[in-house]
Design a protein around this motif. Structure first.
Motif, PDB file in Angstrom:
ATOM      1  N   ASP A  85      10.678  12.150 -13.565  1.00 20.56           N
ATOM      2  CA  ASP A  85      11.204  12.981 -12.481  1.00 20.56           C
ATOM      3  C   ASP A  85      10.535  12.590 -11.163  1.00 20.56           C
ATOM      4  O   ASP A  85       9.635  11.750 -11.129  1.00 20.56           O
ATOM      5  N   GLN A  86      10.970  13.229 -10.076  1.00 18.53           N
ATOM      6  CA  GLN A  86      10.475  12.839  -8.762  1.00 18.53           C
ATOM      7  C   GLN A  86       8.977  13.099  -8.609  1.00 18.53           C
ATOM      8  O   GLN A  86       8.255  12.283  -8.024  1.00 18.53           O
ATOM      9  N   GLN A  87       8.487  14.194  -9.161  1.00 22.85           N
ATOM     10  CA  GLN A  87       7.060  14.505  -9.049  1.00 22.85           C
ATOM     11  C   GLN A  87       6.212  13.475  -9.785  1.00 22.85           C
ATOM     12  O   GLN A  87       5.229  12.965  -9.235  1.00 22.85           O
ATOM     13  N   PHE A 114      -6.517 -22.484 -11.292  1.00 18.88           N
ATOM     14  CA  PHE A 114      -5.212 -22.908 -10.787  1.00 18.88           C
ATOM     15  C   PHE A 114      -5.296 -23.249  -9.298  1.00 18.88           C
ATOM     16  O   PHE A 114      -4.713 -24.227  -8.843  1.00 18.88           O
ATOM     17  N   TYR A 115      -6.059 -22.441  -8.555  1.00 16.94           N
ATOM     18  CA  TYR A 115      -6.172 -22.657  -7.106  1.00 16.94           C
ATOM     19  C   TYR A 115      -7.016 -23.888  -6.767  1.00 16.94           C
ATOM     20  O   TYR A 115      -6.927 -24.393  -5.653  1.00 16.94           O
ATOM     21  N   ALA A 116      -7.815 -24.368  -7.697  1.00 18.28           N
ATOM     22  CA  ALA A 116      -8.543 -25.622  -7.475  1.00 18.28           C
ATOM     23  C   ALA A 116      -7.554 -26.781  -7.402  1.00 18.28           C
ATOM     24  O   ALA A 116      -7.767 -27.747  -6.666  1.00 18.28           O
ATOM     25  N   TYR A 117      -6.449 -26.693  -8.154  1.00 19.84           N
ATOM     26  CA  TYR A 117      -5.403 -27.725  -8.134  1.00 19.84           C
ATOM     27  C   TYR A 117      -4.432 -27.521  -6.977  1.00 19.84           C
ATOM     28  O   TYR A 117      -3.852 -28.484  -6.477  1.00 19.84           O
ATOM     29  N   TYR A 118      -4.221 -26.274  -6.569  1.00 20.01           N
ATOM     30  CA  TYR A 118      -3.226 -25.947  -5.535  1.00 20.01           C
ATOM     31  C   TYR A 118      -3.840 -25.004  -4.495  1.00 20.01           C
ATOM     32  O   TYR A 118      -3.420 -23.843  -4.350  1.00 20.01           O
ATOM     33  N   PRO A 119      -4.844 -25.475  -3.740  1.00 19.03           N
ATOM     34  CA  PRO A 119      -5.558 -24.577  -2.822  1.00 19.03           C
ATOM     35  C   PRO A 119      -4.690 -23.993  -1.710  1.00 19.03           C
ATOM     36  O   PRO A 119      -5.007 -22.918  -1.193  1.00 19.03           O
ATOM     37  N   TRP A 120      -3.597 -24.658  -1.348  1.00 19.36           N
ATOM     38  CA  TRP A 120      -2.742 -24.138  -0.276  1.00 19.36           C
ATOM     39  C   TRP A 120      -2.074 -22.819  -0.678  1.00 19.36           C
ATOM     40  O   TRP A 120      -1.677 -22.038   0.172  1.00 19.36           O
ATOM     41  N   LEU A 121      -1.980 -22.546  -1.984  1.00 20.26           N
ATOM     42  CA  LEU A 121      -1.379 -21.284  -2.424  1.00 20.26           C
ATOM     43  C   LEU A 121      -2.263 -20.082  -2.097  1.00 20.26           C
ATOM     44  O   LEU A 121      -1.785 -18.947  -2.075  1.00 20.26           O
ATOM     45  N   LEU A 122      -3.539 -20.327  -1.807  1.00 15.63           N
ATOM     46  CA  LEU A 122      -4.424 -19.227  -1.421  1.00 15.63           C
ATOM     47  C   LEU A 122      -3.978 -18.550  -0.127  1.00 15.63           C
ATOM     48  O   LEU A 122      -4.362 -17.414   0.148  1.00 15.63           O
ATOM     49  N   ASP A 123      -3.179 -19.247   0.665  1.00 17.45           N
ATOM     50  CA  ASP A 123      -2.707 -18.691   1.940  1.00 17.45           C
ATOM     51  C   ASP A 123      -1.228 -18.306   1.915  1.00 17.45           C
ATOM     52  O   ASP A 123      -0.646 -18.017   2.959  1.00 17.45           O
ATOM     53  N   ALA A 124      -0.624 -18.280   0.740  1.00 15.00           N
ATOM     54  CA  ALA A 124       0.778 -17.870   0.609  1.00 15.00           C
ATOM     55  C   ALA A 124       0.879 -16.350   0.694  1.00 15.00           C
ATOM     56  O   ALA A 124      -0.043 -15.629   0.297  1.00 15.00           O
ATOM     57  N   PRO A 125       1.988 -15.834   1.195  1.00 12.61           N
ATOM     58  CA  PRO A 125       2.136 -14.380   1.276  1.00 12.61           C
ATOM     59  C   PRO A 125       2.315 -13.737  -0.104  1.00 12.61           C
ATOM     60  O   PRO A 125       2.889 -14.340  -1.010  1.00 12.61           O
ATOM     61  N   ILE A 126       1.815 -12.529  -0.223  1.00 13.96           N
ATOM     62  CA  ILE A 126       2.017 -11.711  -1.419  1.00 13.96           C
ATOM     63  C   ILE A 126       2.979 -10.591  -1.046  1.00 13.96           C
ATOM     64  O   ILE A 126       2.712  -9.815  -0.115  1.00 13.96           O
ATOM     65  N   ILE A 127       4.098 -10.525  -1.767  1.00 14.16           N
ATOM     66  CA  ILE A 127       5.109  -9.500  -1.538  1.00 14.16           C
ATOM     67  C   ILE A 127       5.273  -8.713  -2.835  1.00 14.16           C
ATOM     68  O   ILE A 127       5.563  -9.297  -3.889  1.00 14.16           O
ATOM     69  N   ILE A 128       5.101  -7.398  -2.775  1.00 13.54           N
ATOM     70  CA  ILE A 128       5.219  -6.549  -3.959  1.00 13.54           C
ATOM     71  C   ILE A 128       6.383  -5.580  -3.771  1.00 13.54           C
ATOM     72  O   ILE A 128       6.470  -4.897  -2.752  1.00 13.54           O
ATOM     73  N   CYS A 129       7.251  -5.520  -4.794  1.00 18.25           N
ATOM     74  CA  CYS A 129       8.400  -4.611  -4.783  1.00 18.25           C
ATOM     75  C   CYS A 129       8.147  -3.446  -5.728  1.00 18.25           C
ATOM     76  O   CYS A 129       7.791  -3.661  -6.895  1.00 18.25           O
ATOM     77  N   PHE A 130       8.307  -2.260  -5.225  1.00 23.11           N
ATOM     78  CA  PHE A 130       8.242  -1.052  -6.040  1.00 23.11           C
ATOM     79  C   PHE A 130       9.677  -0.715  -6.435  1.00 23.11           C
ATOM     80  O   PHE A 130      10.528  -0.568  -5.557  1.00 23.11           O
ATOM     81  N   GLU A 131       9.942  -0.600  -7.731  1.00 26.75           N
ATOM     82  CA  GLU A 131      11.291  -0.321  -8.209  1.00 26.75           C
ATOM     83  C   GLU A 131      11.409   1.137  -8.616  1.00 26.75           C
ATOM     84  O   GLU A 131      10.653   1.613  -9.470  1.00 26.75           O
ATOM     85  N   SER A 132      12.356   1.855  -8.000  1.00 28.64           N
ATOM     86  CA  SER A 132      12.555   3.265  -8.303  1.00 28.64           C
ATOM     87  C   SER A 132      13.970   3.695  -7.933  1.00 28.64           C
ATOM     88  O   SER A 132      14.561   3.151  -6.997  1.00 28.64           O
ATOM     89  N   ILE A 133      14.465   4.700  -8.656  1.00 23.79           N
ATOM     90  CA  ILE A 133      15.757   5.269  -8.285  1.00 23.79           C
ATOM     91  C   ILE A 133      15.608   6.219  -7.102  1.00 23.79           C
ATOM     92  O   ILE A 133      16.592   6.577  -6.467  1.00 23.79           O
ATOM     93  N   PHE A 134      14.371   6.619  -6.815  1.00 18.70           N
ATOM     94  CA  PHE A 134      14.107   7.499  -5.681  1.00 18.70           C
ATOM     95  C   PHE A 134      13.852   6.635  -4.448  1.00 18.70           C
ATOM     96  O   PHE A 134      12.904   5.837  -4.426  1.00 18.70           O
ATOM     97  N   PRO A 135      14.689   6.766  -3.408  1.00 15.75           N
ATOM     98  CA  PRO A 135      14.600   5.875  -2.240  1.00 15.75           C
ATOM     99  C   PRO A 135      13.221   5.824  -1.578  1.00 15.75           C
ATOM    100  O   PRO A 135      12.815   4.774  -1.087  1.00 15.75           O
ATOM    101  N   GLU A 136      12.492   6.925  -1.589  1.00 15.66           N
ATOM    102  CA  GLU A 136      11.189   6.937  -0.908  1.00 15.66           C
ATOM    103  C   GLU A 136      10.142   6.069  -1.612  1.00 15.66           C
ATOM    104  O   GLU A 136       9.125   5.713  -1.018  1.00 15.66           O
ATOM    105  N   TYR A 137      10.387   5.727  -2.881  1.00 18.60           N
ATOM    106  CA  TYR A 137       9.450   4.881  -3.618  1.00 18.60           C
ATOM    107  C   TYR A 137       9.981   3.463  -3.819  1.00 18.60           C
ATOM    108  O   TYR A 137       9.275   2.609  -4.321  1.00 18.60           O
ATOM    109  N   GLN A 138      11.202   3.224  -3.431  1.00 15.64           N
ATOM    110  CA  GLN A 138      11.818   1.891  -3.506  1.00 15.64           C
ATOM    111  C   GLN A 138      11.384   1.146  -2.250  1.00 15.64           C
ATOM    112  O   GLN A 138      11.991   1.284  -1.196  1.00 15.64           O
ATOM    113  N   GLN A 139      10.300   0.374  -2.372  1.00 16.90           N
ATOM    114  CA  GLN A 139       9.721  -0.272  -1.199  1.00 16.90           C
ATOM    115  C   GLN A 139       9.340  -1.709  -1.503  1.00 16.90           C
ATOM    116  O   GLN A 139       9.127  -2.081  -2.653  1.00 16.90           O
TER     117      GLN A 139
END
Length: 152
Positions: A85-87, A114-139
């Motif tokens: 539920d929403q709560q 892994f980053y020793a082989y691909y150090p440029w990935l240390l500066d890649a952006p991190i994007i996280i998606c929150f999945e929810s049927i409630f719009p306020e938590y879908q971010q």
């Protein structure tokens, strides 16, 4: 936020994934034990369904994606598909948001070689998606770069 403790992290590479392959679509499944505080990270070419508790859905999933030649670390956090539920969804959202830095530190430090082989990935952006049927938590949130979560 809880502090990341490397000694509480167990890492498993799921073949054919290894410390240096693949880059594209490298997938991370992070779960935890509430009672011990242990973290469990599976790194592979697919998410690890055996680690996901389909009732609790308290895992954090991540993967490397390439778009137009640039890599992004994309993550997913499941809040609610209608079974909570929403709560309870609000509680889940607040916990995940608070604990995401710990989860990202575990994913980055658990795959440190892994980053020793691909150090440029240390500066890649991190994007996280929150999945929810409630719009306020879908971010979708930008949470920095792997370098910010790396323990020296």
């Amino acid at each position: 936020m809880s502090e990341f403790k490397p000694e509480n992290l167990a890492v498993q590479y799921v073949p054919p994934a290894s410390i240096f392959n693949p880059i594209d679509n490298r997938k991370y499944t992070l779960t935890h034990c509430d009672t011990t505080g242990e973290l469990f990270l599976s790194i592979g070419c697919h998410f690890d369904p055996g680690k996901i508790n389909m009732t609790m859905r308290d895992e954090v999933l991540g993967e490397w994606k390439r778009n137009l030649g640039q890599y992004t670390f994309s993550g997913t956090v499941y809040i609610s598909g209608g079974e909570f539920d929403q709560q309870l969804s609000n509680v889940r959202y607040m916990i995940f948001k608070k604990e995401l830095p710990l989860a990202l530190a575990a994913m980055v430090n658990g795959d440190k070689g892994f980053y020793a082989y691909y150090p440029w990935l240390l500066d890649a952006p991190i994007i996280i998606c929150f999945e929810s049927i409630f719009p306020e938590y879908q971010q979708t949130l930008y949470l920095g770069t792997p370098r910010q979560y790396l323990i020296k």
